[in-house]
Motif scaffolding. Structure first.
Motif, PDB file in Angstrom:
ATOM      1  N   GLN A   5      -5.260  -1.746   1.419  1.00 28.54           N
ATOM      2  CA  GLN A   5      -4.565  -2.485   0.371  1.00 28.54           C
ATOM      3  C   GLN A   5      -3.466  -3.502   1.159  1.00 28.54           C
ATOM      4  O   GLN A   5      -3.215  -4.424   0.847  1.00 28.54           O
ATOM      5  CB  GLN A   5      -4.267  -1.886  -0.640  1.00 28.54           C
ATOM      6  CG  GLN A   5      -3.526  -2.161  -1.825  1.00 28.54           C
ATOM      7  CD  GLN A   5      -4.426  -3.277  -2.707  1.00 28.54           C
ATOM      8  OE1 GLN A   5      -5.456  -2.943  -2.732  1.00 28.54           O
ATOM      9  NE2 GLN A   5      -3.694  -4.105  -3.288  1.00 28.54           N
ATOM     10  N   HIS A   6      -2.673  -2.748   1.840  1.00 27.17           N
ATOM     11  CA  HIS A   6      -1.749  -3.098   2.760  1.00 27.17           C
ATOM     12  C   HIS A   6      -1.731  -2.355   4.110  1.00 27.17           C
ATOM     13  O   HIS A   6      -1.760  -1.476   4.585  1.00 27.17           O
ATOM     14  CB  HIS A   6      -0.412  -2.688   2.200  1.00 27.17           C
ATOM     15  CG  HIS A   6       0.048  -3.318   0.759  1.00 27.17           C
ATOM     16  ND1 HIS A   6      -0.002  -4.378   0.407  1.00 27.17           N
ATOM     17  CD2 HIS A   6       0.096  -2.416  -0.443  1.00 27.17           C
ATOM     18  CE1 HIS A   6       0.348  -4.702  -0.874  1.00 27.17           C
ATOM     19  NE2 HIS A   6       0.168  -3.434  -1.346  1.00 27.17           N
ATOM     20  N   VAL A  38       5.938   5.693   2.970  1.00 27.66           N
ATOM     21  CA  VAL A  38       4.777   5.243   2.255  1.00 27.66           C
ATOM     22  C   VAL A  38       4.025   6.551   2.016  1.00 27.66           C
ATOM     23  O   VAL A  38       3.552   6.811   1.056  1.00 27.66           O
ATOM     24  CB  VAL A  38       4.050   4.425   3.435  1.00 27.66           C
ATOM     25  CG1 VAL A  38       2.609   4.525   3.044  1.00 27.66           C
ATOM     26  CG2 VAL A  38       4.457   2.943   3.443  1.00 27.66           C
ATOM     27  N   ALA A  41       5.616   8.312  -1.087  1.00 28.26           N
ATOM     28  CA  ALA A  41       5.249   7.470  -2.306  1.00 28.26           C
ATOM     29  C   ALA A  41       3.904   7.813  -2.629  1.00 28.26           C
ATOM     30  O   ALA A  41       3.599   7.844  -4.106  1.00 28.26           O
ATOM     31  CB  ALA A  41       5.320   6.089  -2.120  1.00 28.26           C
ATOM     32  N   LYS A  44       1.700   6.662  -5.890  1.00 28.52           N
ATOM     33  CA  LYS A  44       2.454   5.072  -6.477  1.00 28.52           C
ATOM     34  C   LYS A  44       1.952   3.887  -5.859  1.00 28.52           C
ATOM     35  O   LYS A  44       1.864   2.912  -6.490  1.00 28.52           O
ATOM     36  CB  LYS A  44       3.989   5.291  -6.265  1.00 28.52           C
ATOM     37  CG  LYS A  44       4.510   6.479  -6.993  1.00 28.52           C
ATOM     38  CD  LYS A  44       6.150   6.451  -6.705  1.00 28.52           C
ATOM     39  CE  LYS A  44       6.866   7.632  -7.316  1.00 28.52           C
ATOM     40  NZ  LYS A  44       8.147   7.481  -6.991  1.00 28.52           N
ATOM     41  N   ILE A  45       1.298   3.908  -4.575  1.00 28.86           N
ATOM     42  CA  ILE A  45       0.723   2.870  -4.167  1.00 28.86           C
ATOM     43  C   ILE A  45      -0.612   2.843  -4.147  1.00 28.86           C
ATOM     44  O   ILE A  45      -1.264   3.718  -3.860  1.00 28.86           O
ATOM     45  CB  ILE A  45       1.114   2.718  -2.373  1.00 28.86           C
ATOM     46  CG1 ILE A  45       2.822   3.063  -2.276  1.00 28.86           C
ATOM     47  CG2 ILE A  45       0.573   1.915  -1.873  1.00 28.86           C
ATOM     48  CD1 ILE A  45       3.062   3.185  -0.901  1.00 28.86           C
ATOM     49  N   VAL A  49      -2.885   2.549   2.525  1.00 27.01           N
ATOM     50  CA  VAL A  49      -1.780   1.675   3.305  1.00 27.01           C
ATOM     51  C   VAL A  49      -1.802   2.295   4.735  1.00 27.01           C
ATOM     52  O   VAL A  49      -1.842   3.393   4.968  1.00 27.01           O
ATOM     53  CB  VAL A  49      -0.311   1.947   2.729  1.00 27.01           C
ATOM     54  CG1 VAL A  49       0.861   1.152   3.778  1.00 27.01           C
ATOM     55  CG2 VAL A  49      -0.518   1.413   1.342  1.00 27.01           C
ATOM     56  N   VAL A  87       8.836  -1.285   0.462  1.00 28.16           N
ATOM     57  CA  VAL A  87       8.028  -0.240  -0.082  1.00 28.16           C
ATOM     58  C   VAL A  87       8.096  -0.348  -1.318  1.00 28.16           C
ATOM     59  O   VAL A  87       6.951  -0.591  -2.027  1.00 28.16           O
ATOM     60  CB  VAL A  87       8.538   0.980   0.616  1.00 28.16           C
ATOM     61  CG1 VAL A  87       7.630   2.283  -0.114  1.00 28.16           C
ATOM     62  CG2 VAL A  87       8.165   1.173   1.970  1.00 28.16           C
ATOM     63  N   GLU A  88       9.025  -0.252  -1.973  1.00 26.43           N
ATOM     64  CA  GLU A  88       9.288  -0.216  -3.356  1.00 26.43           C
ATOM     65  C   GLU A  88       8.562  -1.616  -4.220  1.00 26.43           C
ATOM     66  O   GLU A  88       7.868  -1.384  -5.221  1.00 26.43           O
ATOM     67  CB  GLU A  88      10.673   0.369  -4.257  1.00 26.43           C
ATOM     68  CG  GLU A  88      10.739   0.073  -5.594  1.00 26.43           C
ATOM     69  CD  GLU A  88      10.503   1.469  -6.248  1.00 26.43           C
ATOM     70  OE1 GLU A  88       9.763   1.444  -7.317  1.00 26.43           O
ATOM     71  OE2 GLU A  88      10.124   2.521  -5.308  1.00 26.43           O
ATOM     72  N   LEU A  91       5.015  -2.933  -1.796  1.00 19.50           N
ATOM     73  CA  LEU A  91       3.693  -1.976  -1.891  1.00 19.50           C
ATOM     74  C   LEU A  91       3.513  -1.307  -3.048  1.00 19.50           C
ATOM     75  O   LEU A  91       2.258  -1.093  -3.396  1.00 19.50           O
ATOM     76  CB  LEU A  91       3.917  -1.046  -0.594  1.00 19.50           C
ATOM     77  CG  LEU A  91       4.314  -1.617   0.777  1.00 19.50           C
ATOM     78  CD1 LEU A  91       4.395  -0.346   1.629  1.00 19.50           C
ATOM     79  CD2 LEU A  91       3.381  -2.578   1.052  1.00 19.50           C
ATOM     80  N   ILE A  92       4.437  -0.967  -3.826  1.00 24.60           N
ATOM     81  CA  ILE A  92       4.551  -0.129  -5.055  1.00 24.60           C
ATOM     82  C   ILE A  92       4.162  -0.944  -6.281  1.00 24.60           C
ATOM     83  O   ILE A  92       3.206  -1.118  -6.842  1.00 24.60           O
ATOM     84  CB  ILE A  92       5.519   0.924  -5.303  1.00 24.60           C
ATOM     85  CG1 ILE A  92       5.598   1.881  -4.136  1.00 24.60           C
ATOM     86  CG2 ILE A  92       5.414   1.508  -6.778  1.00 24.60           C
ATOM     87  CD1 ILE A  92       6.529   3.178  -4.229  1.00 24.60           C
ATOM     88  N   ASN A  93       5.021  -2.051  -6.309  1.00 27.48           N
ATOM     89  CA  ASN A  93       4.943  -3.065  -7.462  1.00 27.48           C
ATOM     90  C   ASN A  93       4.466  -4.534  -7.346  1.00 27.48           C
ATOM     91  O   ASN A  93       4.102  -5.123  -8.274  1.00 27.48           O
ATOM     92  CB  ASN A  93       6.492  -3.107  -8.039  1.00 27.48           C
ATOM     93  CG  ASN A  93       6.931  -1.841  -8.526  1.00 27.48           C
ATOM     94  OD1 ASN A  93       6.515  -1.151  -9.328  1.00 27.48           O
ATOM     95  ND2 ASN A  93       8.356  -1.369  -8.118  1.00 27.48           N
TER      96      ASN A  93
END
Length: 105
Positions: A5-6, A38, A41, A44-45, A49, A87-88, A91-93
């Protein structure tokens, strides 16, 4: 469709003393910190990743730098708070951190 994804590449190149390079700005430590963030998290991701070290990404004057694929987004950073924000937000949002974009510097 990309497997990741990333996929983040941190330039961790180390040049001779006195020459500009990302690792003179703590790139390896920030890459390690990002990997921890990461992992912490977790779910959440969305998707897989991967955080990798890279040799010279030829953006030394903008460094330290990270490139995020498949989006082809180039970031620079100063400290752990910047990594936390990437990251927040990214990657997450799914929101690019405009203030840290290499081309905005």
């Amino acid at each position: 469709m990309s497997y990741y994804q990333h996929h983040l590449f941190f330039c961790t190149n180390q040049r001779a003393p006195g020459e500009m390079c990302c690792n003179n700005n703590g790139a390896q430590a920030m890459r390690d910190y990002c990997k921890e963030r990461v992992k912490a998290a977790g779910d959440k991701i969305a998707g897989n990743v991967r955080v990798n070290s890279a040799g010279c990404l030829d953006r030394c004057d903008k460094g330290p730098v990270i490139v995020v694929y498949p989006e082809d987004v180039w970031y620079t950073y100063v400290d752990q708070e910047d990594i936390d924000e990437i990251v927040e937000s990214h990657l997450i949002n799914g929101k690019i951190v405009d203030r840290l974009l290499v081309d905005n510097q």
